[in-house]
Each structure stands twice: as structure tokens, then as C-alpha cells.
Design a protein around this motif. Sequence first.
Motif, PDB file in Angstrom:
ATOM      1  N   ILE A  98       4.174   7.728  -6.602  1.00  0.00           N
ATOM      2  CA  ILE A  98       4.567   7.833  -8.011  1.00  0.00           C
ATOM      3  C   ILE A  98       4.814   6.496  -8.677  1.00  0.00           C
ATOM      4  O   ILE A  98       4.913   6.431  -9.891  1.00  0.00           O
ATOM      5  N   ILE A  99       4.922   5.412  -7.897  1.00  0.00           N
ATOM      6  CA  ILE A  99       5.157   4.100  -8.491  1.00  0.00           C
ATOM      7  C   ILE A  99       4.676   3.021  -7.535  1.00  0.00           C
ATOM      8  O   ILE A  99       4.764   3.172  -6.315  1.00  0.00           O
ATOM      9  N   ASP A 100       4.103   1.964  -8.097  1.00  0.00           N
ATOM     10  CA  ASP A 100       3.721   0.760  -7.349  1.00  0.00           C
ATOM     11  C   ASP A 100       4.640  -0.358  -7.823  1.00  0.00           C
ATOM     12  O   ASP A 100       4.727  -0.628  -9.022  1.00  0.00           O
ATOM     13  N   LEU A 101       5.298  -1.020  -6.893  1.00  0.00           N
ATOM     14  CA  LEU A 101       6.274  -2.048  -7.218  1.00  0.00           C
ATOM     15  C   LEU A 101       5.747  -3.447  -6.929  1.00  0.00           C
ATOM     16  O   LEU A 101       4.898  -3.628  -6.057  1.00  0.00           O
ATOM     17  N   SER A 102       6.290  -4.429  -7.631  1.00  0.00           N
ATOM     18  CA  SER A 102       6.022  -5.815  -7.273  1.00  0.00           C
ATOM     19  C   SER A 102       6.679  -6.084  -5.920  1.00  0.00           C
ATOM     20  O   SER A 102       7.566  -5.344  -5.472  1.00  0.00           O
ATOM     21  N   LYS A 103       6.266  -7.150  -5.249  1.00  0.00           N
ATOM     22  CA  LYS A 103       6.817  -7.466  -3.937  1.00  0.00           C
ATOM     23  C   LYS A 103       8.325  -7.750  -4.023  1.00  0.00           C
ATOM     24  O   LYS A 103       9.089  -7.362  -3.144  1.00  0.00           O
ATOM     25  N   ARG A 104       8.752  -8.423  -5.079  1.00  0.00           N
ATOM     26  CA  ARG A 104      10.179  -8.709  -5.236  1.00  0.00           C
ATOM     27  C   ARG A 104      10.988  -7.420  -5.326  1.00  0.00           C
ATOM     28  O   ARG A 104      12.044  -7.284  -4.703  1.00  0.00           O
ATOM     29  N   ALA A 105      10.499  -6.448  -6.091  1.00  0.00           N
ATOM     30  CA  ALA A 105      11.195  -5.160  -6.221  1.00  0.00           C
ATOM     31  C   ALA A 105      11.201  -4.422  -4.884  1.00  0.00           C
ATOM     32  O   ALA A 105      12.219  -3.847  -4.484  1.00  0.00           O
ATOM     33  N   ALA A 106      10.079  -4.451  -4.183  1.00  0.00           N
ATOM     34  CA  ALA A 106       9.995  -3.793  -2.875  1.00  0.00           C
ATOM     35  C   ALA A 106      10.956  -4.433  -1.885  1.00  0.00           C
ATOM     36  O   ALA A 106      11.589  -3.742  -1.075  1.00  0.00           O
ATOM     37  N   ARG A 107      11.097  -5.744  -1.951  1.00  0.00           N
ATOM     38  CA  ARG A 107      12.033  -6.455  -1.069  1.00  0.00           C
ATOM     39  C   ARG A 107      13.462  -5.993  -1.340  1.00  0.00           C
ATOM     40  O   ARG A 107      14.235  -5.756  -0.416  1.00  0.00           O
ATOM     41  N   LYS A 108      13.824  -5.837  -2.624  1.00  0.00           N
ATOM     42  CA  LYS A 108      15.173  -5.381  -2.971  1.00  0.00           C
ATOM     43  C   LYS A 108      15.444  -3.963  -2.458  1.00  0.00           C
ATOM     44  O   LYS A 108      16.586  -3.594  -2.231  1.00  0.00           O
ATOM     45  N   LEU A 109      14.370  -3.185  -2.287  1.00  0.00           N
ATOM     46  CA  LEU A 109      14.515  -1.825  -1.758  1.00  0.00           C
ATOM     47  C   LEU A 109      14.397  -1.787  -0.240  1.00  0.00           C
ATOM     48  O   LEU A 109      14.492  -0.707   0.365  1.00  0.00           O
ATOM     49  N   GLY A 110      14.153  -2.936   0.378  1.00  0.00           N
ATOM     50  CA  GLY A 110      14.055  -2.991   1.834  1.00  0.00           C
ATOM     51  C   GLY A 110      12.860  -2.250   2.394  1.00  0.00           C
ATOM     52  O   GLY A 110      12.942  -1.660   3.478  1.00  0.00           O
ATOM     53  N   MET A 111      11.739  -2.280   1.681  1.00  0.00           N
ATOM     54  CA  MET A 111      10.572  -1.506   2.121  1.00  0.00           C
ATOM     55  C   MET A 111       9.358  -2.354   2.486  1.00  0.00           C
ATOM     56  O   MET A 111       8.277  -1.821   2.670  1.00  0.00           O
ATOM     57  N   LEU A 112       9.527  -3.664   2.621  1.00  0.00           N
ATOM     58  CA  LEU A 112       8.372  -4.513   2.908  1.00  0.00           C
ATOM     59  C   LEU A 112       7.737  -4.186   4.260  1.00  0.00           C
ATOM     60  O   LEU A 112       6.504  -4.164   4.372  1.00  0.00           O
ATOM     61  N   ASN A 113       8.529  -3.942   5.287  1.00  0.00           N
ATOM     62  CA  ASN A 113       7.963  -3.645   6.605  1.00  0.00           C
ATOM     63  C   ASN A 113       7.276  -2.292   6.654  1.00  0.00           C
ATOM     64  O   ASN A 113       6.248  -2.138   7.307  1.00  0.00           O
ATOM     65  N   ARG A 114       7.846  -1.323   5.971  1.00  0.00           N
ATOM     66  CA  ARG A 114       7.284   0.035   5.974  1.00  0.00           C
ATOM     67  C   ARG A 114       6.066   0.162   5.073  1.00  0.00           C
ATOM     68  O   ARG A 114       5.178   0.966   5.337  1.00  0.00           O
ATOM     69  N   GLY A 115       6.079  -0.547   3.948  1.00  0.00           N
ATOM     70  CA  GLY A 115       4.981  -0.449   2.984  1.00  0.00           C
ATOM     71  C   GLY A 115       5.163   0.634   1.950  1.00  0.00           C
ATOM     72  O   GLY A 115       4.708   0.504   0.828  1.00  0.00           O
ATOM     73  N   VAL A 116       5.806   1.710   2.333  1.00  0.00           N
ATOM     74  CA  VAL A 116       6.099   2.815   1.422  1.00  0.00           C
ATOM     75  C   VAL A 116       7.511   3.303   1.707  1.00  0.00           C
ATOM     76  O   VAL A 116       8.053   3.066   2.787  1.00  0.00           O
ATOM     77  N   ALA A 117       8.100   3.991   0.721  1.00  0.00           N
ATOM     78  CA  ALA A 117       9.436   4.545   0.901  1.00  0.00           C
ATOM     79  C   ALA A 117       9.643   5.687  -0.091  1.00  0.00           C
ATOM     80  O   ALA A 117       9.077   5.666  -1.192  1.00  0.00           O
ATOM     81  N   PRO A 118      10.475   6.655   0.273  1.00  0.00           N
ATOM     82  CA  PRO A 118      10.826   7.720  -0.684  1.00  0.00           C
ATOM     83  C   PRO A 118      11.751   7.133  -1.749  1.00  0.00           C
ATOM     84  O   PRO A 118      12.639   6.335  -1.432  1.00  0.00           O
ATOM     85  N   VAL A 119      11.509   7.503  -3.004  1.00  0.00           N
ATOM     86  CA  VAL A 119      12.323   6.979  -4.101  1.00  0.00           C
ATOM     87  C   VAL A 119      12.599   8.045  -5.147  1.00  0.00           C
ATOM     88  O   VAL A 119      11.904   9.066  -5.211  1.00  0.00           O
TER      89      VAL A 119
END
Length: 125
Positions: A98-119
Motif C-alpha cells: 500500500i505504500i513505498d517509502l524512502s530509505k530514510r523513512a524505512a530506516r525509522k520504521l526498522g524495516m531495512l533488513n526485512r524489506g517489507v513490513a505491516p503498516v
Amino acid sequence: MGKLSRLLLACCLTGLLTAGNAQAHDTTDETQQGIASYYSDSFQGATTASGEPFDQQALTAAHPSLPFGTKVLVTRPDTGQEVKVLINDRGPFVQGRIIDLSKRAARKLGMLNRGVAPVMITQVN
């Protein structure tokens, strides 16, 4: 019923339908749930759908339908982490996301290693 009465009735009904339709699409309190992903580094500097160059270090995101310039709060219900982002692009174009995030936003959500996350996504403006 005369022509003037029918015209007045038609105008009133049109006004009611238009007002009801506008209210039905008000997403101020709407929360969406789904899967978030983030942009590949290969998109750095590419032109977004809004015309802005994409920046991995900005707090921005792509959404299929929210207007450009909309701010949303993206929350991971599994961790409680959240980030506010600005919608400036269209996407994601992968089924179920449902959403594609910038890398900075993904980092703040702690999802860089997983690549995807429920939001959960909540419009804030």
C-alpha cells in the motif's frame, strides 16, 4: 409538476448527491492497513510522479491514490515505530503493498533488513 419545480428539484438532488459524495471521499480519519516496502537505491534522483527528483534521504513516499502533498503517519503495529512522510509519487506497483517509502523513512520504521513490513497509514493533514 411544472418545469420550474422539476428544475429546482433536480438542482437540489444534484447538490445533495455532490455533498454526500464529497463527504464519502474525505479521508482525514481513514486508516489503511497493508504492507509497506521501500525504494531501491537505483531510483535516487529519478523524477517522481509529482515532478520532484526522488531523494532516499527525504521523508517521502509513494501511494496509489492520495493527493501529492498529503502527509501521512506510517505506523508499524508490530513494533509501534512510526514516521511521518509526504506523498510525492505513485505506487507501489506490487500486489498487496500500500505504500513505498524512502530509505530514510524505512530506516525509522526498522524495516531495512526485512524489506517489507505491516503498516497502518493515517492521513495527518
